[in-house]
Enzyme design. Sequence first.
Site, PDB file in Angstrom:
ATOM      1  N   SER A  47      -4.626  -0.825   7.010  1.00  0.00           N
ATOM      2  CA  SER A  47      -4.701  -2.037   7.786  1.00  0.00           C
ATOM      3  C   SER A  47      -3.771  -2.103   8.982  1.00  0.00           C
ATOM      4  O   SER A  47      -3.957  -2.954   9.850  1.00  0.00           O
ATOM      5  CB  SER A  47      -4.430  -3.231   6.874  1.00  0.00           C
ATOM      6  OG  SER A  47      -3.080  -3.222   6.431  1.00  0.00           O
ATOM      7  N   LYS A  64       3.952  -5.294  13.169  1.00  0.00           N
ATOM      8  CA  LYS A  64       2.651  -5.708  12.614  1.00  0.00           C
ATOM      9  C   LYS A  64       2.612  -7.226  12.483  1.00  0.00           C
ATOM     10  O   LYS A  64       3.623  -7.867  12.167  1.00  0.00           O
ATOM     11  CB  LYS A  64       2.461  -5.025  11.251  1.00  0.00           C
ATOM     12  CG  LYS A  64       1.080  -5.211  10.639  1.00  0.00           C
ATOM     13  CD  LYS A  64       0.932  -4.357   9.373  1.00  0.00           C
ATOM     14  CE  LYS A  64      -0.419  -4.536   8.696  1.00  0.00           C
ATOM     15  NZ  LYS A  64      -0.559  -3.706   7.482  1.00  0.00           N
ATOM     16  N   SER A 118      -1.771   1.523   3.934  1.00  0.00           N
ATOM     17  CA  SER A 118      -1.931   0.962   5.285  1.00  0.00           C
ATOM     18  C   SER A 118      -0.969   1.450   6.345  1.00  0.00           C
ATOM     19  O   SER A 118      -1.187   1.185   7.524  1.00  0.00           O
ATOM     20  CB  SER A 118      -1.868  -0.556   5.222  1.00  0.00           C
ATOM     21  OG  SER A 118      -3.101  -1.041   4.787  1.00  0.00           O
TER      22      SER A 118
HETATM   23  N1  GLN Z   1      -7.110  -0.019   2.204  1.00  0.00           N
HETATM   24  C1  GLN Z   1      -6.360  -0.704   1.193  1.00  0.00           C
HETATM   25  C2  GLN Z   1      -6.929  -2.068   0.979  1.00  0.00           C
HETATM   26  O1  GLN Z   1      -7.826  -2.404   1.666  1.00  0.00           O
HETATM   27  C3  GLN Z   1      -4.902  -0.742   1.553  1.00  0.00           C
HETATM   28  C4  GLN Z   1      -4.472  -1.873   2.374  1.00  0.00           C
HETATM   29  C5  GLN Z   1      -2.998  -1.910   2.635  1.00  0.00           C
HETATM   30  O2  GLN Z   1      -2.268  -0.964   2.337  1.00  0.00           O
HETATM   31  N2  GLN Z   1      -2.535  -3.049   3.134  1.00  0.00           N
HETATM   32  O3  GLN Z   1      -6.494  -2.809   0.144  1.00  0.00           O
END
Ligand code: GLN
Length: 470
Positions: free
Chosen positions: A146, A71, A170
């Site tokens: 994400s 990532k 994410s």
């Molecule tokens: N969807 C969550 C957010 O927008 C989780 C994001 C993540 O785990 N990086 O914060």
Amino acid sequence: MTPLTGTLAEWRTRLRAGEVSPTELVNLAADAIEAEQSFNSFISFDREAALELAAKADVQSPLAGIPIAVKDNINVLGQPTRCASKILAPYVSPYDATSVSLMKQAGGIPLGRTNMDEFAMGASGENSAYGLTRNPKAPEHIPGGSSSGSAASVAAGAAIASLGSDTGGSIRQPASHCGIVGLKPTYGRVSRFGLVAFASSLDQIGPMTQTVEDAAILLQAISGFDPKDSTSINHPLGQYESALDKDIKGLRIGVPKEYISKGNDPAVAQAVEQSIKQLQSLGAEIIEVSLPHSEAVVAAYYIIACAEASSNLSRFDGIRYGKRTDNPQDILSLYTQTREEGFGPEVKRRIILGTYVLSSGYYDAYYAQAQKVRTLVQNDFAKAFGEVDLILGPTSPTPAPKIGAGKLDHLQTYLADIYTIPANLTGLPGISLPMGQSNVGGANLPIGIQFLAPHFREDLLIQVGSALGK
Ligand code: GLN
């Protein structure tokens, strides 16, 4: 595009048998990345750097010279780390994240930086300065986020396996939307050193793979205590591969009554029911449990995550990293213009929210309250794990929405994180496993179920996942 067919475990066997060399495999993987245009799951890749590592790779090592996608918020020495943001555009990392150096020590080869929601803020893969990522299983739909590119690359056969990061879901949510396996380890199990911080008390790196076996292999390689991360925990390593073939007779699996909600899509509800039946037929005991503060987790998470983000992202000011605005009038406009030009709208929204909840007069009303809720949620889980070995529920209340569907209603998107957030608020490990499909509207959308385990019991997640044949 020629997809890379084969799991990490299968490629390891082929490498060890001499059927393919690490150099050949890196070239195949780099070709697959080059050919992977339609889903936009990569931001950059460096074939030459990977070939250099392949030339030295030992096929008897645990990862045997296998290329693994990373990532874009995890630092890899000598490569750009952009977090899918314009603000980091010219930044090249001078060091490896600990997870990456452990992966290299185990014979893995970082190849391909995967697309993501900017600074890991989002659940759709649409908040990227490098363009949105599509779901390889249904290209008009989001892949989740994400870690959008980490999931899409594996689902598309453009990566054998990948690393993602999980702050509120994410790893697990995009894994669920793309039909792959995603494992978020216990907070402190995998070092955060070299992971660009979003919300430091919640962030964790973990494997995103085709199978549970691959998740076990990759988790083994990247886990361990790291003195460079002050929140790393010196706890004995699990033996993840040996958890693969254990049966689950007598295992007590809790299903929270709050998770059997009318808000779940019918295909999601069906996936949970189907897994309950399968678990029972394998000899597990299903027990109803309660997590009474489930309703409050989303609000608490978004306050805490935004508060920490507003502080963590203050370092991107045009002085030390990445982009600087071209014509600042003075030092203040250097900061403000750099940030105005460099950050996307979702990141700005979070910084504003986070700064607000931490500001004098509002701290007690929001941030302090959210921390209290966090403790209540931790207590709920401690109580539940007094009664059961694992907790089962959906990963996400719905299958992957269509691209653009969340644009008008950010709150609705935030609310869909309800099942993944608790693992981050509590530091517990969780896994998402593919289970069934939704076939409404002509698209075949994967569904994921989630298991949560007590701290440092990733072995239980692997045991149950492999017993379910994933
Ligand atoms: N969807 C969550 C957010 O927008 C989780 C994001 C993540 O785990 N990086 O914060």
